[in-house]
Design an enzyme around this catalytic site. Structure first.
Site, PDB file in Angstrom:
ATOM      1  N   GLU A 165      31.375  42.478  47.502  1.00 13.17           N
ATOM      2  CA  GLU A 165      30.806  43.141  46.332  1.00 13.17           C
ATOM      3  C   GLU A 165      29.843  42.210  45.600  1.00 13.17           C
ATOM      4  O   GLU A 165      28.901  42.669  44.951  1.00 13.17           O
ATOM      5  CB  GLU A 165      31.917  43.628  45.404  1.00 13.17           C
ATOM      6  CG  GLU A 165      32.677  44.806  45.992  1.00 13.17           C
ATOM      7  CD  GLU A 165      33.682  45.419  45.038  1.00 13.17           C
ATOM      8  OE1 GLU A 165      33.609  46.630  44.798  1.00 13.17           O
ATOM      9  OE2 GLU A 165      34.560  44.675  44.537  1.00 13.17           O
ATOM     10  N   GLU A 208      37.854  37.728  44.887  1.00 13.22           N
ATOM     11  CA  GLU A 208      38.448  38.530  45.939  1.00 13.22           C
ATOM     12  C   GLU A 208      37.344  39.123  46.814  1.00 13.22           C
ATOM     13  O   GLU A 208      37.104  38.654  47.912  1.00 13.22           O
ATOM     14  CB  GLU A 208      39.298  39.627  45.283  1.00 13.22           C
ATOM     15  CG  GLU A 208      40.155  40.436  46.225  1.00 13.22           C
ATOM     16  CD  GLU A 208      41.009  41.413  45.435  1.00 13.22           C
ATOM     17  OE1 GLU A 208      42.238  41.277  45.478  1.00 13.22           O
ATOM     18  OE2 GLU A 208      40.449  42.310  44.771  1.00 13.22           O
ATOM     19  N   ASP A 245      34.296  40.305  36.514  1.00 11.47           N
ATOM     20  CA  ASP A 245      33.749  41.216  37.516  1.00 11.47           C
ATOM     21  C   ASP A 245      32.411  41.866  37.174  1.00 11.47           C
ATOM     22  O   ASP A 245      32.058  42.871  37.806  1.00 11.47           O
ATOM     23  CB  ASP A 245      34.743  42.349  37.797  1.00 11.47           C
ATOM     24  CG  ASP A 245      36.073  41.873  38.357  1.00 11.47           C
ATOM     25  OD1 ASP A 245      36.228  40.663  38.551  1.00 11.47           O
ATOM     26  OD2 ASP A 245      36.954  42.717  38.583  1.00 11.47           O
ATOM     27  N   HIS A 262      30.690  45.102  39.296  1.00 10.81           N
ATOM     28  CA  HIS A 262      30.381  46.401  38.711  1.00 10.81           C
ATOM     29  C   HIS A 262      28.875  46.669  38.735  1.00 10.81           C
ATOM     30  O   HIS A 262      28.420  47.714  39.209  1.00 10.81           O
ATOM     31  CB  HIS A 262      30.878  46.470  37.272  1.00 10.81           C
ATOM     32  CG  HIS A 262      32.368  46.384  37.134  1.00 10.81           C
ATOM     33  ND1 HIS A 262      33.052  46.987  36.100  1.00 10.81           N
ATOM     34  CD2 HIS A 262      33.316  45.771  37.881  1.00 10.81           C
ATOM     35  CE1 HIS A 262      34.345  46.745  36.211  1.00 10.81           C
ATOM     36  NE2 HIS A 262      34.520  45.996  37.284  1.00 10.81           N
ATOM     37  N   TYR A 295      33.143  50.363  36.904  1.00  9.23           N
ATOM     38  CA  TYR A 295      33.420  50.094  38.313  1.00  9.23           C
ATOM     39  C   TYR A 295      33.401  51.377  39.130  1.00  9.23           C
ATOM     40  O   TYR A 295      32.715  51.481  40.154  1.00  9.23           O
ATOM     41  CB  TYR A 295      34.746  49.375  38.503  1.00  9.23           C
ATOM     42  CG  TYR A 295      34.986  49.065  39.964  1.00  9.23           C
ATOM     43  CD1 TYR A 295      34.282  48.040  40.591  1.00  9.23           C
ATOM     44  CD2 TYR A 295      35.853  49.828  40.737  1.00  9.23           C
ATOM     45  CE1 TYR A 295      34.452  47.776  41.937  1.00  9.23           C
ATOM     46  CE2 TYR A 295      36.032  49.565  42.078  1.00  9.23           C
ATOM     47  CZ  TYR A 295      35.330  48.541  42.683  1.00  9.23           C
ATOM     48  OH  TYR A 295      35.493  48.286  44.024  1.00  9.23           O
TER      49      TYR A 295
END
Length: 755
Positions: free
Chosen positions: A532, A528, A451, A455, A379
């Site tokens: 991204e 969230e 995630d 990333h 990340y």
């Protein structure tokens, strides 16, 4: 979920938190790891020593909880139903609540709990709303007591849980938008347990209409069977057949219509997208495959989310359902098509007279002089790469070629190190979970498969910028092959691949990505930092364009266009029709399957709650300008909550403001110390300064004008429009805009004209 500074995996004051990673390091497997070559790079087939793969919340290794029939298929982690296949809770071999909408589900020993939440609760001191799962019915087979539930099949947005025990089996098919549950049962009579004694409003023998707790359901057994009611238990001898179905009804009057499709069992689901480039439109068709278990009817009913029904011209019925996303509307038929304008992306905002060339050059050189990407986890490495990537085209604009090339060199070196197995950083393939994980990992990207799209999106975006200037570097035979491995892990477009699941993080029917690999929460899955996720989609567009891969480019266009509409509806409530009336916020930090939260995983700070769905600011952020009033409401709420202008992440929020009111953003930059303090870790003053002062000159993006290129955009101030486009190709290109303007763009260049 996307991680940020000082982030801890703690959900503040929210009821949805359920499981926490134990963080136990596990043996990495065989000592001898093989390096799998990919072009000039490689990945390992074994985790580095001392690291971990997926574990439960007791720290014990887990494997996909699937039946033998599908044991070789890559499991879609990060989906709405992933808790069925990823046993996150050590003491729960079934599932946590799964939210298909309008129905919610939970696998238990006796079968499948089914609920329809029409009312919500506001919890956590007013920061979260939830349409919580509560079982109205539990569907099963008489005598079923299964030791676990497993996934026995899945398609783009449906899944089939499976139970077996005591000589009895149950297989159910459930999905997004489906008001039906299709059950296949052996070894006993169909048995349904209601939460309370049901009221019967229709009885046609094998078709029964009941009301439980104010919710209306229809139960369908094979022709010749008959439902019996004993207290809260409903049962039907299947008469030698092995199927029955249940539907939630919008109202009792829908009983006859829903009966018509009771035995048209859904067997699969599929989305097909078509980028109509010449029209600047993305068309997507959502189709259910069905099989007639009785009769000849093969149609069905499906409920559309707002982001879908707002963009379809297909006829809808008058039936509606309540959902955490707002009203769902029902389509009678096995498919529907949506059509949306495409908002383009740019590698950088265009050159303009609003930028002081000397000031920008100084900022660019400052970045180049300190350019470095440390050996952090995936990340934070990605964040550092993303920061540098946004400065490269700005250096090009001011003619700072030495700074540009130095930054590119730093980016290449760190990417190449990550893309080569055996060093301090590497990617390792897990053949059990069919996933590629970068080590050092972070925020559960290894133990929870969280995630990956967040990333890896930074890596893809950085690689796209490198490819813009050095196409040979991005060739599959060089380093592009490893870029494609990361893309395949996070957003594989192939349904029949044997190494990665189809679109791991992206839920095609929900219209957005999910962050948790296991979805192991009482409120389902969550996401969230939608921005991204958009960053990955934009990276696909740019990398695909830079390498001449139009299929990859078009995948990115589909993902970004679809998620953009979900973001405007479900994170920012742009039309003010998604959030419950008593929820006193106009933006969410995170969306949950069961609702949404005005919060983040790591802080209740208003600036970061309002900023988490803005970063990283890139040429893909232009889509946010589609709803300028929503931006204004968002920032006004932030200042009310904060007691004044932002302090944390203020530069990100100025950039956000510039998409609606560039002049005000420029004033805030001047008054708030722009250029004089350390910005958010993924930002630089070169980029912030250029972004705000460019938009102050060109005006905010004008999304009403589209183009026949996915890398083009229009800006407007007063009566003046600025047209911008980038051409990744090797020959000149003419871009045509929907208002009739044409722009000639030289090969491998950007062009701008004012008209």
């Amino acid at each position: 979920m996307g991680p940020q500074p000082k982030r801890r995996r703690i959900l503040l004051a929210l009821t949805a938190a359920a499981t926490v990673a134990a963080g136990t390091a596990l043996p990495a497997g065989p000592a001898a790891a093989a390096e799998i070559p990919v072009g000039r790079g490689s990945y390992s087939d074994t985790r580095p020593p001392g690291t971990s793969g997926p574990v439960d919340n007791a720290g014990q290794p887990v494997t996909p909880k699937v039946t033998e029939r599908v044991a070789d298929r890559p499991v879609p982690t990060n989906d709405w139903w992933s808790s069925l296949a990823f046993k996150r809770a050590a003491d729960n071999p079934y599932s946590l609540p799964m939210f298909g909408h309008p129905l919610s589900y939970r696998a238990v020993a006796g079968g499948l709990e089914v609920g329809y939440a029409t009312e919500h609760v506001v919890v956590g001191g007013g920061v979260q709303y939830e349409f919580q799962h509560k079982a109205d019915l539990t569907l099963g087979v008489a005598g079923l007591n299964s030791p676990d539930a497993r996934a026995d099949g899945w398609s783009d947005w449906t899944v089939s849980p499976y139970w077996a025990g005591g000589g009895r089996t149950l297989r159910a098919t459930i999905g997004h938008g489906s008001p039906y549950v299709y059950a296949e049962a052996t070894g006993g009579a169909a048995q349904i347990t209601a939460a309370a004694a049901p009221q019967v409003f229709a009885d046609d023998g094998n078709a029964l209409g009941i009301t439980v707790g104010g919710k209306h359901y229809a139960l369908f057994a094979p022709t010749g069977s008959d439902w019996t009611v004993s207290g809260s238990t409903l049962s039907a001898d299947l008469g030698g057949k092995d199927y029955y179905s249940v539907a939630v009804l919008p109202d009792p009057g829908a009983f006859e219509t829903f009966s018509r499709y009771a035995f048209s069992f859904v067997t699969g689901s599929r989305v097909d997208w078509d980028y109509a480039q010449d029209q600047g439109r993305m068309n997507a068709t959502y189709t259910l495959q069905t099989e007639a278990r009785e009769g000849t009817e093969t149609g069905t009913l499906q409920a559309l989310y707002p982001h879908q029904w707002k963009h379809t011209s297909d006829q809808l019925t008058a039936y509606e359902y309540v959902s955490p996303r707002g009203t769902m509307k029902v389509r009678e038929g096995s498919s529907f098509t949506t059509s949306q304008d495409v908002t383009g992306v740019l590698p950088a905002l265009p050159e303009s007279g609003g930028v002081d060339q000397g000031r920008l050059t100084a900022f660019v050189n400052e970045v180049a002089d300190t350019a470095a990407v440390g050996r952090a986890d995936t990340y934070w490495t990605g964040k550092a790469l993303g920061r540098l990537a946004q400065v490269v085209p700005l250096a090009d604009q001011v003619g700072a070629t030495a700074a540009r090339d130095k930054i590119l060199g730093v980016m290449k070196a760190r990417l190449e190190e990550w893309f080569t197995a055996g060093g301090e950083t590497e990617f390792s393939y897990d053949a059990v979970w069919k996933t590629l994980t970068g080590y050092p990992a972070s925020y559960g990207s290894d133990t929870e498969l969280n995630d990956h799209h967040f990333h890896y999106g930074y890596y893809v975006m950085a690689a796209a910028v490198v490819a813009q200037y050095d196409p040979a570097w991005a060739a599959d035979s060089a380093w592009g092959g490893m870029v494609r491995e990361l893309i395949a892990d996070a957003a594989n477009p192939a349904r029949d691949g044997d190494r990665y699941p189809f679109l791991r993080g992206f839920d095609v029917y929900a219209g957005h990505s999910w962050a948790a690999g296991h979805a192991g929460f009482a409120a389902g899955n969550n996401q969230e930092a939608s921005s991204e996720s958009v960053n990955l989609s934009a990276g696909l567009i740019m990398f695909g364009a830079a390498t001449g891969d139009t299929e990859l480019r078009d995948l990115g266009v589909y993902l970004l266009t679809t998620e953009s509409e979900a973001v405007r509806n479900y994170w920012f409530d742009a039309d003010e029709d998604a959030f419950p009336a008593d929820f006193q916020h106009n933006t969410l930090g995170m969306v949950w399957s069961a609702g949404g939260a005005h919060a983040t995983w790591w802080t209740g700070n208003p600036e970061e709650i309002h900023g988490i769905n803005v970063l990283p600011v890139t040429g893909a952020s232009l889509h946010l300008a589609r709803d300028k009033a929503a931006i204004d409401r968002n920032l006004a709420e932030m200042e009310r909550e904060n007691g004044g202008p932002a302090v944390e992440w203020r530069e990100l929020l100025w950039e956000f403001q510039a998409l609606s009111n560039p002049a005000a953003a420029r004033e805030a930059y001047a008054a708030g110390g722009g250029g004089t303090y350390a910005p958010e870790a993924g930002e630089s003053w070169a980029h912030v300064y250029h972004w705000i002062h460019t938009l102050a000159a060109t005006g905010a993006p004008d999304p009403t004008v589209t183009a026949d290129s996915p890398t083009a955009a229009v800006f407007a101030t007063g009566g003046t429009k600025t047209y911008a486009a980038h051409n990744y190709g090797a020959t000149d290109q003419t871009v045509t805009f929907s208002d009739g303007k044409t722009l000639r763009v030289p090969a491998r260049s950007s062009a701008t004209e004012t008209g």
